[in-house]
Scaffold this motif. Sequence first.
Motif, mmCIF file in Angstrom:
data_model
loop_
_atom_site.group_PDB
_atom_site.id
_atom_site.type_symbol
_atom_site.label_atom_id
_atom_site.label_comp_id
_atom_site.label_asym_id
_atom_site.label_seq_id
_atom_site.Cartn_x
_atom_site.Cartn_y
_atom_site.Cartn_z
ATOM 1 N N THR B 241 0.839 -1.200 0.000
ATOM 2 C CA THR B 241 0.000 0.000 0.000
ATOM 3 C C THR B 241 0.876 1.254 0.000
ATOM 4 O O THR B 241 0.480 2.293 -0.505
ATOM 5 C CB THR B 241 -0.949 0.023 1.210
ATOM 6 N N TYR B 244 1.618 2.260 -3.504
ATOM 7 C CA TYR B 244 0.448 2.922 -4.060
ATOM 8 C C TYR B 244 0.366 4.362 -3.583
ATOM 9 O O TYR B 244 0.171 5.300 -4.355
ATOM 10 C CB TYR B 244 -0.788 2.135 -3.654
ATOM 11 N N LYS B 245 0.551 4.532 -2.271
ATOM 12 C CA LYS B 245 0.468 5.895 -1.727
ATOM 13 C C LYS B 245 1.570 6.790 -2.284
ATOM 14 O O LYS B 245 1.335 7.944 -2.603
ATOM 15 C CB LYS B 245 0.568 5.840 -0.192
ATOM 16 N N GLN B 246 2.775 6.237 -2.366
ATOM 17 C CA GLN B 246 3.889 7.044 -2.871
ATOM 18 C C GLN B 246 3.632 7.478 -4.315
ATOM 19 O O GLN B 246 3.870 8.621 -4.677
ATOM 20 C CB GLN B 246 5.204 6.240 -2.832
ATOM 21 N N VAL B 247 3.158 6.558 -5.110
ATOM 22 C CA VAL B 247 3.033 6.846 -6.537
ATOM 23 C C VAL B 247 1.746 7.602 -6.838
ATOM 24 O O VAL B 247 1.749 8.652 -7.472
ATOM 25 C CB VAL B 247 3.094 5.541 -7.356
ATOM 26 N N ILE B 248 0.616 7.063 -6.353
ATOM 27 C CA ILE B 248 -0.665 7.662 -6.709
ATOM 28 C C ILE B 248 -0.948 8.879 -5.838
ATOM 29 O O ILE B 248 -1.401 9.913 -6.312
ATOM 30 C CB ILE B 248 -1.812 6.638 -6.550
ATOM 31 N N GLY B 249 -0.664 8.778 -4.531
ATOM 32 C CA GLY B 249 -0.983 9.881 -3.637
ATOM 33 C C GLY B 249 0.013 11.026 -3.751
ATOM 34 O O GLY B 249 -0.370 12.187 -3.770
#
Lengths: 359, 567, 345
Positions: B241, B244-249
Amino acid sequence: MTSNSYLRISNLSKKFGEFEALKNISLDVYESEFVCFLGPSGCGKTTLLRAIAGLDIQTTGRIEQAGKDISALPPSERDFGIVFQSYALFPNLTVERNVAFGLENRGMARAKIRERVTELLDVVGLPDQGRKYPAQLSGGQQQRVALARALATSPGLLLLDEPLSALDARVRARLRLEIKQLQQKLKVTTIMVTHDQEEALTMADRIVVMDHGVIRQVGAPRDIYAAPSSAFVADFIGTMNFLAGRVAGDGVVEVRGTPFRCDTADIPPGEEVTLSIRPEDVILCNGDADVVNGLDTVVRYVEFLGPFCRVGLASDVFEDGEVCADLSSNMMRERTIEQDAPLKVRFPENLVRVFPARS
Amino acid sequence: MAANAQSLSEAIVKPRLSRDDWIMRASMIVIGAFLLVAVVLPLYSMMSKSMENKDGAFIGLANFYEYFSTPSLFLSGVNSLWVAALVTVIVLVTAFVYAYALTRTCMPFKWFFRLVAVIPLLAPSLLSGISLVYWFGNQGVAKELLMGESIYGPIGIVIGSAYWVFPHALMIVITALSITDARLYEAAAALRTSAIRTFFTVTLPGCKYGLISAGFVVFILVFTDFGVPKVIGGNFNMLATDIYKQVIGQQNFQMGAVVSVVLLVPAVIAFGVDRLVQKKQVALLSARAVPLEPKPNRRVDMLMLAFCSFVALLILLMIGMAQYAAIIKFWPYNLTLTLHNYNFDLANGGGWDAYFNSVKMATYTAVFGTLIVFFGAYLVEKGRGFNVGRNVFHGFAMLPLAVPGMVLGLSYIFFFNNPSNPFNFIYGTMIILVVSTVAHFYTVSHLTAVTALKQMDAEFESVAASLKTPFYKTFLKVTVPVCLPATMDIFIYLFLNAMTTVSAVVFIYSTDTQLASVAVLNMDDQGELSFAAAMAMMIAYTCAGARLLHLLLTRGVMRSSQAWRQR
Amino acid sequence: MNPTSFLTRAIGGLCGAAFALGATGAFAATELTVYTAIEADDLKRYAEEFNKVHPDIEIKWVRDSTGIVTAKLLAEKENPQADIVWGLAATSLMLLKAEGMTEPYNPAGADKLNKRFVDTDSPMHWTGMDAWVAAICVNTIEAEKNNLPMPTTWKDLIDPVYKGHVVMPNPNSSGTGFLDVSSWLQLYGEEGGWEFMDALHENIAWYTHSGSKPCRQAGAGEAPIGISFAYRGAKVKAQGAPIEIVIPSEGAGWDMEATAIIKGTDNLDAAKKLADFSVSKEANVMYNTVYAVVAYPGVAQPVEHYPSNIDELMIDNDFGFAASNRERILKEWQSRYDSKSEPQG
């Protein structure tokens, strides 16, 4: 150069990494000849066959087939048919289609193919089995199909890689006779790899005995049996008794103090040698008359083998070992030979062979 | 003459290549190049990205230093490790007992339990997360069972993960338990060994490699899974997760790459150890064993029936709740049934187009993947010579198993979305999704094909060459028909995985190529849980249908080839 | 779902699967690739309205959540796929502007827009559409069950009575979450802002990845109180959820949906036409059907389920502050709250 040499192998070597599977092999195979490569497993016989087929090409050396250098050719550009121990029949194709497999690719007319397949199935004795699948046939039948398939394209050379090893004894004996007859009829030059000396002796025109990547002896079965050129060959083909001794003088070898007369050829006195005699060459003596190479022994055991008995003999001369003698049942009937009974035997001078001591 | 012979013997023979050899080598290079572009080069570009700063300058391990000195990120790693370890233990024990019941007892209704056990494979891992919300969330029907604990966190992740990885472990353990030698048990019985002692001295050692292998598979799957923690993880951070947070968020691609590398390391280690273990097992297998026929034992059989019923009930409750959630009007205040939630065009995250894209993508993946994988495996297994090429190819084919989907997906952004990359044109198309999915699931398919090919007589090709038949004719006339069941297995494996995968494609889908599985994720992300459940169920229906079709076709093939197939 | 259309699609899907990969047929005069975060169910309506004015331009939507669209745009920086962005958070567009990815252009009529809805540069890099205002969604049924008073201010939320009952988006993955954090820092000052969040953190049940989710979860009773935004609240309420939408009286952070042309587009003319349309009065009327506050002054009509006082409660948002301190704020937030987000036992 012999004019009718069909396959000429010159100075062939094959290395797998550091391991030398074939060491400088040279051999001529003649037109229409049936040759057996015989030897224990790992002797290089299959490697040599695969090199001839082009399946595993040699490291160095040359192979000529019908005067043409085929040394580097891929299998598909060579002229041979092959049969493997595993049959290697295509399981999803019927017997007919297996046999037709090589023909379908050559633009042959369908009717012609059918004709040829029928002919071949007749030849191998399976005239009514064409519609079946390999799995529905017995092992012997499958191997006949494999043979028909290999012969379908009329190759100049037939290679058989242990074709009978997967079959049981009866089928094996019958099929080896049939293959031999078929080969004689078709006159196709044939090379068969086997580890079974009986197979080689019965089928081959010439036997090539191999060991550790070298050819030990080449010759007709009778010659090899009667006159093995080395202790290895003598041991591998047929049964042989061996006694360690030393050359005492021209025509005399001493084994643990007992002299034996035999042909020492040109081995100088003092050399360590191996004395050998086949079990069937050991002869029973009558009475106490002093005979050449006569020996007093004690019967250790008697093994009944049908037409003859194998008798184990002990003597001080043999040290811990025994010498076996094959005595025909006829001969046995005339005398009582029992365990622990004394027995006088003789090693005929002309049948005792001397080899340099085995390393 | 003698000198001549000598010089002859020293010239090393250079085998001449036949047309077949050329075609086979060229084909192998083409497929090898596909794997190079689809796996190796993207991974390389991701690794180099992890050592760059935002402006693309090389900064060595500075990003990694930053990563490990950020306590929250480091904690994610620790969380991922212990959760994966815990799930591994739970699933291994459950799967072992379940598999034991199926293979070694006379428990009734085995067919039913086999059927139920594969259900989790039919839907994305997210489904279990969604279902758990309805069961144990704050409005959950069985909330009390948690005794005040929150499902949002490790409890939810562990339950959800255990659910979806269960069939993966089960299949490996069943195989391990099936390949035992009955003679061992006969010997043990003859020696009057107690049942318990037999279990520990014969049964367990006999399947230990299978258990180890299953353990690694479960560990890697949970360690790298993103779906379950995303849906039910609450504030509990895990590595997947984090990416995901690093890339999308945060659009922090460099840090995403760093976390990916961190995720890659244990996966590669586990993969390596597993391969070593597998090699040992092959040696064990070669013996000819007598298959074991279980004998009835009423007490054990009933005990096992109870256990399997319990596990099967859990699985059915999980998927059943997802189905219920999909047809509820407004949870929890309006429980009237409706098909409204299947009206995906009203939800954010992808409409019906996403579903049909998924079907298309899965079909393409299965068709092209099966062709590429099977032909590639054939070239490796049956090619002549060219050992270097074959070994390199085999290595490439084994690599994807060690690469988590998210890592692969992220590396695709770096590699393919580079305008100087000649393959840039596939970015944002269906092609890149198919390529990534084929690559992601390459290894298992490859091994399936290799196993099937190994069972064929090694001399078919030699015979065909002696009959001067081009290899492709033999391939089509013999190899393909004989291996048809295996190719069908590869086909369905690729299809099901393509339908349900989220991790790799979540980074590379585009609006034209929205996928159903990603839609489930996005719908959940938006809080549109009922739509998410409905979409997940659409995937499940499709996969169940595909499996059924596969079953019928396989039976048909087996029946029509019964005449020549032994056993 | 209409069964006929389902069947047609099913057949279409299966047939499509039989065709070659990536085969797409384009036939419109101009195809404009538009990146957007507008809600899926509004997209069709927006495109129809636009095509009433420009039937020759076909919009090819690329829709995803704000974070993903932003990530995608940044990822494609070297080789942009989008012609124009229509309906993405202005803060995201500011980020693109800073990266030099936006084409400066003054859309015809942009001068009529409310000044706080447009880029201060001239020519403008982006123009606003509508405001997207932070709000608290409160589930009245669950609040009653748990004896929770109705909050009216942000500070109300730090009352221990709400412990474990509040859900908010994680600013590290949600634009809405960041908007909340930056608004609190502006309202209470740097120190006061973090103090407030420290206290709020004690009451937070969990942080979500998306800004919509807290309100949806409040709607479903999964959490009684969700910090989200008004638009989502109105939609959830319209679905029949028992919620109240509260705009805290201290003032609420907000962002806007905005439009920007991507530099280097091959369809600059068509992109300009869309940019012109996006600031037009008709377009703003269209935005107003779902957004209560729009960029064009005097257009806004009250929207059902929206709190009526929303316009006054929008803080004087300093987007510059938010954009330039984004990384620092997120890092600080992460070290304060993310590392503490272990399982609560």
